[in-house]
Write an enzyme that holds these catalytic residues in place. Structure first.
Site: not given
Ligand code: UD1
Ligand code: MG
Length: 482
Positions: A177, A33, A355, A99, A94, A402, A26, A409
Site C-alpha cells: 500500500e 460515496k 408529463r 479494512g 460491516q 391555441a 474525500r 381539477y
C-alpha cells in the site's frame, strides 16, 4: 487489456462480493460515496451489475456507512435495470470499517454454502467492464492460480497499492500500500485496481492469516497476494486501461468517470448507427435503448428506461425520461418528456412538456408551450400552441386551438375531458371537466365549455359582441362640454 476477452468455457460457479461500506471522506459529502450518481445510477451499482452480467449467480454487497440508504438505493438501481439480479443480491453489514479484508470476512456467512470463484470488487471502481471481468476468469484458469487481479499504470500512482514483482521471473510477489511503501516501491508504476477473482477455499483459508501490522492498522485484502505467492501459485494478472479501472475518491474523479462512461455509451450507440451531433454534450444513461438512424442533437439528456425508435430525431436541449419515442418522430429543441409514449411520425416541440401518462398517437403534432399529462391523443390530432391538456382523451383528427385549457381539477378531485374524433376547438377555449364533446363537434373560440356537446354540433359560450358606432367622437364631445 492483454488477455483475450473471449467468453471462456465457464464451469466454475461464480459469486461476487462488492465492498460498499466506506464513508468516502474525500467526497466531502453527506451522501455515502457509493451512492453518488454516475449518469443517474449510484456508482456502487455498476460493479454489481457487471458481476451479474459476467455470470455471478450470487452477489453480496458489504455496507456500513449509511447502510440502510445504500441498501435501498442499490436494490432500486438493480431492479428492472440492465440485468436481473433475481434473488442473487444480498447485503451484509460491516459495522466498523477495519479494512478491505475485514469487509470481505463480513460477507463470509452469506457465502458459507458457496464453492467456486468469487469476484471481489470495490464499489468505488465503477467503470470496470464485463469484458475485463471475463478476462479475469480466463487469466485465473490459464495460470491455475487461486487469485487473479486487474492492474493498471496511471500517470500518477499516488495513493494506490503498488504491484511488487520478482525481478527475475516477473511473478507478482505482493502488493504494498502507498502508506507502507519504501521510496523504491513508490517508484513502481503498476498499481492494484481493486478487482479480483479468488477461489473460495483459498479466500476463506487465507483471510484468517491477514493481520493489522501496517501503517493504517487495517486488515488489507491485498495481503492475499503474498499468501498466494508463498503457499501456491503467484497471482495471475489482467492489465486494463486506467480510464476503465481508476477509483473514484473525490468529485474530480467522479466527473472524470462520468465523462469516460458518457464517451463509452455514446460510442456504443454511434457504432450501432446513431448520429450524435456533439457527443461531448450528450448524456445517455446506460439503460437507454436507441435504434439505428436515430439522430441526437447537442445538449440532449436521455434518462432511465427511455427507448427511441428508428429514424427519430431528438433536437437540441431535450430531456427525455423513461419515455418511448416512436419511429421517425421529430422532437424539436428544448422539449421535456417524462413517462410519455409518442407514436410514430409525431412532431413535438419546440418547448413542449409531456408529463407522465401522455400517449400520443401516430402523426400527432404538439407544439410550443403545450403541456400534457395523462393525455391520450389520437392519430393526426394537433395542439400546436400554448395549451394545457391534462386528464383527457382526445380522438383522431382533432384540432386544438391555441390557448386551450382542460380545467381538470375542482380543488378536490381530477376529472377527464373527452373530445371525440374530428372535433374542432377554437382558440382560447376551456373545458371544465368532467365534460364530453361528441365526434365532429365545433367549439367556438373563447368558449368555456361546462356541459357535454353533442356530435356534429357547434357550442359557443362567450358573451355577444356589442358595437357602438361613432363612439370616439361622442366621447370627445362629452369631454368638451364637461
Ligand atoms: C484500495 C487497495 C489498493 C488499491 C485501491 C484501488 C486495499 C488495502 N487497498 O485502496 O491496493 O490500489 O483500492 O482503488 O485494499 N471498504 C469497505 N470496508 C472497509 C474499507 C473499505 O467496504 O473497511 C470499501 C470502500 O467503500 C471502497 C473499497 O472498499 O469501496 C476500497 O476502499 P478504499 O478505502 O477506497 O481503499 P483505497 O485506499 O482506495
Ligand atoms: Mg478507493
Amino acid at each position: 487489456m492483454s488477455t483475450s476477452p473471449q467468453q471462456p468455457q465457464q464451469t466454475t460457479p461464480l459469486a461476487a462480493i462488492v465492498l460498499c461500506a466506506g464513508q468516502g471522506t474525500r467526497m466531502k459529502s453527506a451522501l455515502p460515496k457509493i451512492l453518488h450518481p454516475l449518469l443517474g445510477r449510484p456508482m456502487g451499482s455498476y460493479p454489481l451489475t457487471r458481476a451479474l452480467e459476467t455470470g455471478a449467480t450470487r452477489a453480496v454487497a458489504v455496507t456500513g456507512h449509511g447502510a440502510e440508504q445504500v441498501e435501498r438505493a442499490l436494490t432500486d438501481a438493480l431492479a428492472n435495470r440492465v440485468v436481473d439480479s433475481g434473488d442473487g443480491l444480498r447485503f451484509v453489514r460491516q459495522e466498523q470499517q477495519l479494512g478491505t479484508a475485514h469487509a470481505v470476512l463480513c460477507a463470509q456467512p452469506a457465502l458459507a454454502d458457496f464453492t467456486g470463484d468469487i469476484f471481489i470488487l470495490y464499489g468505488d471502481v465503477p467503470l470496470v467492464s464485463a469484458q475485463t471481468l471475463r478476462a479475469l476468469i480466463d487469466a485465473k484458469a490459464a495460470a491455475q492460480s487461486p487469485v487473479a487481479l486487474v492492474t493498471t499504470r496511471p500517470s500518477d500512482p499516488t495513493g494506490y497499492g503498488r504491484i511488487v514483482r520478482d525481478a527475475v521471473s516477473g511473478a507478482m510477489t505482493r502488493i504494498v500500500e502507498h502508506k507502507d511503501a519504501t521510496e523504491d516501491e513508490l517508484g513502481i508504476g503498476e498499481i492494484n485496481a481493486g478487482l479480483y477473482l479468488v477461489s473460495s477455499d483459498f479466500l476463506w483459508r487465507s483471510l484468517g492469516r491477514v493481520d493489522r501490522r501496517n501503517a493504517q492498522n487495517e486488515l488489507y485484502l491485498t495481503d492475499l497476494i503474498q499468501l498466494a505467492f508463498e503457499q501456491s501459485t503467484p497471482a495471475a494478472t489482467v492489465r486494463a486501461e486506467f480510464e476503465e479501472v481508476g477509483g473514484v475518491n473525490d468529485r474530480v474523479e467522479l466527473t472524470r468517470a462520468t465523462t469516460t462512461l458518457q464517451r463509452r455509451i455514446n460510442e456504443r450507440h454511434q457504432r450501432a448507427g446513431v448520429t450524435i451531433e456533439l457527443p461531448d454534450t450528450v448524456l445517455i444513461d446506460e439503460s437507454v435503448e436507441l435504434a439505428a438512424d436515430v439522430t441526437i442533437g447537442p445538449n440532449v439528456r436521455l434518462v432511465g428506461g427511455t427507448r427511441i425508435e428508428r429514424g427519430a430525431h431528438i433536437g437540441q436541449g431535450c430531456v427525455i425520461v423513461d419515455s418511448i419515442v416512436g419511429e421517425a418522430v421529430e422532437v424539436k429543441p428544448y422539449s421535456v418528456f417524462e413517462e410519455a409514449i409518442v407514436g410514430e411520425a409525431a412532431i413535438v416541440g419546440p418547448f413542449a412538456r409531456l408529463r407522465p401518462g401522455t400517449e400520443l398517437g401516430a402523426k400527432v403534432h404538439i407544439g410550443n408551450f403545450v403541456e400534457t399529462k395523462k393525455a391520450r391523443v389520437g392519430v393526426g390530432s394537433k395542439a400546436n400552441h400554448l395549451s394545457y391538456l391534462g386528464d383527457c382523451d382526445i380522438g383522431a383528427g382533432v384540432n386544438v386551438g391555441a390557448g386551450t385549457i382542460t380545467c381538470n381539477y375542482d380543488g378536490v378531485n381530477k376529472h377527464r375531458t373527452v373530445l371525440g374524433d374530428g372535433v374542432f376547438v377554437g382558440s382560447d377555449s376551456q373545458f371544465v371537466a368532467p365534460v364530453t364533446v361528441g365526434n365532429g363537434a365545433y367549439i367556438g373560440a373563447g368558449s368555456t365549455i361546462t356541459e357535454d356537446v353533442p356530435e356534429e354540433s357547434l357550442a359557443l359560450s362567450r358573451g355577444r359582441q356589442i358595437v357602438k358606432e361613432g363612439y370616439r367622437s361622442k366621447r370627445q364631445n362629452q369631454k368638451k362640454r364637461g
